[in-house]
Design an enzyme around this catalytic site. Structure first.
Site, PDB file in Angstrom:
ATOM      1  N   HIS A  50       0.842  -1.200   0.000  1.00 55.58           N
ATOM      2  CA  HIS A  50       0.000   0.000   0.000  1.00 55.58           C
ATOM      3  C   HIS A  50       0.875   1.247   0.000  1.00 55.58           C
ATOM      4  O   HIS A  50       1.796   1.366   0.785  1.00 55.58           O
ATOM      5  CB  HIS A  50      -0.877  -0.020   1.263  1.00 55.58           C
ATOM      6  CG  HIS A  50      -1.965   1.004   1.247  1.00 55.58           C
ATOM      7  ND1 HIS A  50      -3.193   0.769   0.656  1.00 55.58           N
ATOM      8  CD2 HIS A  50      -2.021   2.265   1.749  1.00 55.58           C
ATOM      9  CE1 HIS A  50      -3.956   1.852   0.795  1.00 55.58           C
ATOM     10  NE2 HIS A  50      -3.267   2.775   1.455  1.00 55.58           N
ATOM     11  N   SER A  51       0.550   2.186  -0.889  1.00 56.61           N
ATOM     12  CA  SER A  51       1.303   3.439  -0.929  1.00 56.61           C
ATOM     13  C   SER A  51       0.606   4.464  -0.050  1.00 56.61           C
ATOM     14  O   SER A  51      -0.609   4.646  -0.153  1.00 56.61           O
ATOM     15  CB  SER A  51       1.351   3.974  -2.352  1.00 56.61           C
ATOM     16  OG  SER A  51       1.995   3.042  -3.181  1.00 56.61           O
ATOM     17  N   CYS A  53      -1.222   7.367   1.634  1.00 59.75           N
ATOM     18  CA  CYS A  53      -2.133   8.391   1.150  1.00 59.75           C
ATOM     19  C   CYS A  53      -2.716   9.053   2.397  1.00 59.75           C
ATOM     20  O   CYS A  53      -3.697   8.555   2.960  1.00 59.75           O
ATOM     21  CB  CYS A  53      -3.229   7.766   0.282  1.00 59.75           C
ATOM     22  SG  CYS A  53      -4.453   8.968  -0.245  1.00 59.75           S
ATOM     23  N   GLN A  69      -9.282   0.694   0.585  1.00 57.88           N
ATOM     24  CA  GLN A  69      -8.445  -0.449   0.160  1.00 57.88           C
ATOM     25  C   GLN A  69      -7.590  -0.939   1.329  1.00 57.88           C
ATOM     26  O   GLN A  69      -7.433  -2.129   1.542  1.00 57.88           O
ATOM     27  CB  GLN A  69      -7.518  -0.036  -0.986  1.00 57.88           C
ATOM     28  CG  GLN A  69      -8.205   0.071  -2.326  1.00 57.88           C
ATOM     29  CD  GLN A  69      -7.186   0.317  -3.427  1.00 57.88           C
ATOM     30  OE1 GLN A  69      -6.360   1.222  -3.313  1.00 57.88           O
ATOM     31  NE2 GLN A  69      -7.236  -0.462  -4.476  1.00 57.88           N
ATOM     32  N   ASP A 125       3.700   7.984 -12.564  1.00 61.79           N
ATOM     33  CA  ASP A 125       3.826   7.188 -11.339  1.00 61.79           C
ATOM     34  C   ASP A 125       5.306   7.178 -10.979  1.00 61.79           C
ATOM     35  O   ASP A 125       6.126   6.625 -11.711  1.00 61.79           O
ATOM     36  CB  ASP A 125       3.309   5.773 -11.607  1.00 61.79           C
ATOM     37  CG  ASP A 125       3.216   4.935 -10.340  1.00 61.79           C
ATOM     38  OD1 ASP A 125       3.882   5.290  -9.339  1.00 61.79           O
ATOM     39  OD2 ASP A 125       2.479   3.947 -10.346  1.00 61.79           O
ATOM     40  N   ARG A 127       6.800   5.844  -8.370  1.00 61.31           N
ATOM     41  CA  ARG A 127       7.178   4.874  -7.329  1.00 61.31           C
ATOM     42  C   ARG A 127       8.109   3.793  -7.867  1.00 61.31           C
ATOM     43  O   ARG A 127       8.106   3.494  -9.043  1.00 61.31           O
ATOM     44  CB  ARG A 127       5.918   4.165  -6.804  1.00 61.31           C
ATOM     45  CG  ARG A 127       4.996   5.077  -6.062  1.00 61.31           C
ATOM     46  CD  ARG A 127       3.693   4.389  -5.724  1.00 61.31           C
ATOM     47  NE  ARG A 127       2.886   4.128  -6.905  1.00 61.31           N
ATOM     48  CZ  ARG A 127       1.687   3.568  -6.875  1.00 61.31           C
ATOM     49  NH1 ARG A 127       1.151   3.190  -5.727  1.00 61.31           N
ATOM     50  NH2 ARG A 127       1.012   3.367  -7.997  1.00 61.31           N
ATOM     51  N   THR A 148      -4.212  -6.177  -5.316  1.00 61.64           N
ATOM     52  CA  THR A 148      -3.996  -4.944  -6.086  1.00 61.64           C
ATOM     53  C   THR A 148      -4.852  -4.965  -7.344  1.00 61.64           C
ATOM     54  O   THR A 148      -5.229  -6.045  -7.823  1.00 61.64           O
ATOM     55  CB  THR A 148      -2.517  -4.783  -6.494  1.00 61.64           C
ATOM     56  OG1 THR A 148      -2.350  -3.538  -7.187  1.00 61.64           O
ATOM     57  CG2 THR A 148      -2.037  -5.891  -7.422  1.00 61.64           C
ATOM     58  N   LYS A 153       2.193  -2.999 -10.673  1.00 62.30           N
ATOM     59  CA  LYS A 153       2.764  -3.418  -9.387  1.00 62.30           C
ATOM     60  C   LYS A 153       3.179  -4.882  -9.454  1.00 62.30           C
ATOM     61  O   LYS A 153       4.241  -5.263  -8.966  1.00 62.30           O
ATOM     62  CB  LYS A 153       1.689  -3.253  -8.307  1.00 62.30           C
ATOM     63  CG  LYS A 153       2.127  -2.467  -7.112  1.00 62.30           C
ATOM     64  CD  LYS A 153       1.024  -2.402  -6.084  1.00 62.30           C
ATOM     65  CE  LYS A 153       0.755  -0.971  -5.706  1.00 62.30           C
ATOM     66  NZ  LYS A 153      -0.259  -0.838  -4.652  1.00 62.30           N
TER      67      LYS A 153
HETATM   68  N1  LIG Z   1      -0.023  12.118  -7.731  1.00 59.85           N
HETATM   69  C1  LIG Z   1      -1.214  11.659  -7.362  1.00 59.85           C
HETATM   70  N2  LIG Z   1      -1.240  10.692  -6.450  1.00 59.85           N
HETATM   71  C2  LIG Z   1      -2.443  10.214  -6.098  1.00 59.85           C
HETATM   72  C3  LIG Z   1      -3.652  10.709  -6.617  1.00 59.85           C
HETATM   73  N3  LIG Z   1      -4.651  10.037  -6.050  1.00 59.85           N
HETATM   74  C4  LIG Z   1      -4.095   9.135  -5.208  1.00 59.85           C
HETATM   75  N4  LIG Z   1      -2.770   9.251  -5.224  1.00 59.85           N
HETATM   76  C5  LIG Z   1      -1.743   8.456  -4.547  1.00 59.85           C
HETATM   77  O1  LIG Z   1      -1.712   7.209  -5.227  1.00 59.85           O
HETATM   78  C6  LIG Z   1      -1.156   6.230  -4.370  1.00 59.85           C
HETATM   79  C7  LIG Z   1      -1.983   4.994  -4.526  1.00 59.85           C
HETATM   80  O2  LIG Z   1      -1.926   4.614  -5.855  1.00 59.85           O
HETATM   81  P1  LIG Z   1      -3.153   4.141  -6.676  1.00 59.85           P
HETATM   82  O3  LIG Z   1      -2.955   4.577  -8.093  1.00 59.85           O
HETATM   83  O4  LIG Z   1      -4.435   4.573  -6.011  1.00 59.85           O
HETATM   84  O5  LIG Z   1      -3.163   2.595  -6.594  1.00 59.85           O
HETATM   85  P2  LIG Z   1      -1.968   1.591  -6.737  1.00 59.85           P
HETATM   86  O6  LIG Z   1      -1.221   1.565  -5.449  1.00 59.85           O
HETATM   87  O7  LIG Z   1      -1.167   1.871  -7.951  1.00 59.85           O
HETATM   88  O8  LIG Z   1      -2.740   0.244  -7.028  1.00 59.85           O
HETATM   89  P3  LIG Z   1      -3.610  -0.638  -6.047  1.00 59.85           P
HETATM   90  O9  LIG Z   1      -2.658  -1.658  -5.500  1.00 59.85           O
HETATM   91  O10 LIG Z   1      -4.670  -1.226  -6.887  1.00 59.85           O
HETATM   92  O11 LIG Z   1      -4.141   0.268  -4.980  1.00 59.85           O
HETATM   93  C8  LIG Z   1      -1.140   6.844  -2.983  1.00 59.85           C
HETATM   94  O12 LIG Z   1       0.212   7.187  -2.682  1.00 59.85           O
HETATM   95  C9  LIG Z   1      -1.982   8.100  -3.132  1.00 59.85           C
HETATM   96  O13 LIG Z   1      -1.547   9.140  -2.251  1.00 59.85           O
HETATM   97  C10 LIG Z   1      -3.572  11.743  -7.580  1.00 59.85           C
HETATM   98  O14 LIG Z   1      -4.562  12.214  -8.130  1.00 59.85           O
HETATM   99  N5  LIG Z   1      -2.335  12.193  -7.910  1.00 59.85           N
HETATM  100 ZN   LIG Z   2      -5.564   8.070  -1.898  1.00 61.10          ZN
END
Ligand SMILES: Nc1nc2c(ncn2[C@@H]2O[C@H](COP(=O)(O)OP(=O)(O)OP(=O)(O)O)[C@@H](O)[C@H]2O)c(=O)[nH]1
Ligand SMILES: [Zn+2]
Length: 458
Positions: A50-51, A53, A69, A125, A127, A148, A153
């Protein structure tokens, strides 16, 4: 790389008790693992990566699905009595909280989540999952079921040597405030969001994306996942294909399928491992390429075209790229009305100083890309660009595919200019891989005057 633990404690929460461990990661951030049950033994455990947020996880923001999530993944792990959540400090997909809020402002003006990042000069992205892979190894987890919706990922972990035996969807029903955002994630970043209901989602066996070579390519992808940009430019990978007789196209620069199917998958995997991909205008005119990731899992790199005279065709396929706005790098000498025309068709023009031959100055362009958040860049051709990059020693890694054929066509390189007058460029301790019928040679260029060791770390 072994990752030291800083501290750990038992943490009872609503759904059960998790062992909570903070890691002393090499990026200076406090990443956290919440674990339940024995992970090192037994079948692959359920894992959520999990990233961070802050807005979603802590405040319950309706702009995204993160908080739900996180809660749902902890609930599922507690139900199984076994599994882990890695809570990575990658706020805002790696751009930080302030920049994410700026991205929200842009989204309120009509940009989608990807374009907002790009407008701010970041990758869609930002990350990487190197720390996650290290933590998983530390926990004794080499194979897992990953909760996910994001195929990138799965691909990133696979590249890092973690086996994802199943992807478990984690789809949260949309809210009016985040419907558009979720659509954009699906459309532009390939998130798989069509499982309608959280409760119904079952594990799906992950089919390995590309039947790429053998595991012997792992050191290359592992290296790519760890490299960091220099201060003045991105990490640059030079990647191209040629025949045994050194041709990269048929005579007259006519397009030619050189590499076989397996190497194409390999190249797409390489593309997915880079933030951006750069080619010269000659390649656009000859091949009209899409420069997307189609034969592997992963996010499309940002396309960047070097086009000093602005010959970019108004009907090029790159103008309808599915996930990115193409960046065209040109010079102040380019025709302003042509610039406006291309901009009106969706391209973004980067105006870069000229070099001594009135072409785009490549060093200046690379510095600009770095400033726009590009950490690693793949350069795919054509001959003129490859030649300039090698002449000016602007690359850190070479990945060359050699196909077992004789073509008698256009050479991969234009005649070298300065290289002839200088030390030759050698690849230090090259690696050789067989990919399908093709041979892939990869390695770092030797730094002039350095020993082999130094060159390898370049
Ligand atoms: N830059 C940016 N970051 C965002 C935005 N909305 C959510 N985030 C960040 O996106 C990250 C989560 O990524 P997601 O794209 O929601 O999902 P994921 O981690 O790639 O995929 P899942 O494993 O399915 O959740 C968190 O660090 C959030 O803070 C946005 O509009 N812009
Ligand atoms: Zn978020």
């Amino acid at each position: 790389m072994k990752i030291p633990t800083a501290a750990c404690a038992r943490l009872p929460v609503d759904v059960g008790a998790f062992q909570t461990t903070v890691f002393d990661a090499y990026d200076g951030k406090e990443h956290v693992a919440l674990t339940m049950g024995e992970l090192a033994d037994g079948p692959p455990a359920l894992v959520r990566i999990h990233s961070e947020c802050f807005t979603g996880d802590v405040l319950g923001s309706h702009r995204c699905d993160c908080g739900e999530q996180l809660a749902e993944s902890m609930r599922r792990i507690a139900r199984e009595g076994r599994g882990a959540v890695l809570y990575l400090r990658q706020e805002g997909r790696g751009i930080g909280l302030a920049e994410k809020l700026r991205a929200y402002q842009l989204q309120d003006l009509g940009f989608d989540t990807v374009d907002a990042n790009i407008e701010l000069g970041h990758a869609a992205d930002a990350r990487d999952y190197g720390v996650a892979a290290s933590i998983l190894r530390d926990l004794g987890v080499h194979a897992l079921q990953l909760m996910t919706n994001n195929p990138a990922k799965v691909a990133a972990l696979t590249r890092l040597g973690i086996e994802v035996v199943a992807r478990v969807p984690l789809v949260i029903p949309p809210r009016p405030e985040n419907r558009e955002y979720l659509n954009a994630k699906a459309r532009r970043m390939g998130h798989l969001l069509d499982s309608p209901d959280v409760a119904e989602t079952k594990a799906q066996i992950v089919v390995p994306a590309a039947k790429v070579p053998s595991d012997r390519s792992e050191p290359l992808f592992d290296l790519l996942s760890r490299v960091s940009a220099r201060r003045d430019r991105p990490f640059v990978t030079l990647s191209y294909a040629q025949s045994l007789d050194g041709s990269s196209a048929a005579l007259g620069n006519r397009p030619l399928a050189i590499s076989g199917g397996a190497s194409r998958c390999f190249t797409h995997r390489l593309r997915a491992a880079h933030d951006a991909i750069l080619v010269g205008i000659g390649t656009i005119l000859a091949d009209d390429p899409r420069l997307t990731v189609r034969e592997a899992h992963g996010v499309d790199p940002q396309p960047v075209i070097v086009d000093s005279r602005l010959r970019f065709p108004l009907d090029a396929r790159l103008l309808t790229h599915p996930t990115r706005k193409v960046w065209i790098a040109t010079t102040p000498l380019a025709n302003p009305s042509r610039m406006r025309r291309l901009e009106s068709l969706g391209a973004e023009l980067l105006v870069v100083p000229v070099d001594t031959m009135e072409r785009v100055d490549l060093s200046a362009l690379l510095a600009l890309l770095r400033a726009r958040g590009v950490r690693n860049l793949m350069i795919e051709g054509g001959g003129r660009v490859l030649t300039q990059v090698v002449d000016q020693r602007l690359f850190d890694l070479l990945v060359l595919t050699v196909a077992p054929m004789m073509v008698g066509g256009t050479p991969a390189f234009a005649p070298h200019q300065s290289l002839r007058n200088r030390e030759h460029t050698r690849i230090d301790r090259p690696n050789y891989l067989q990919v399908g019928d093709d041979l892939v040679i990869w390695g770092a260029p030797q730094v002039p005057g350095a020993t082999g060791e130094g060159a390898r770390d370049a």
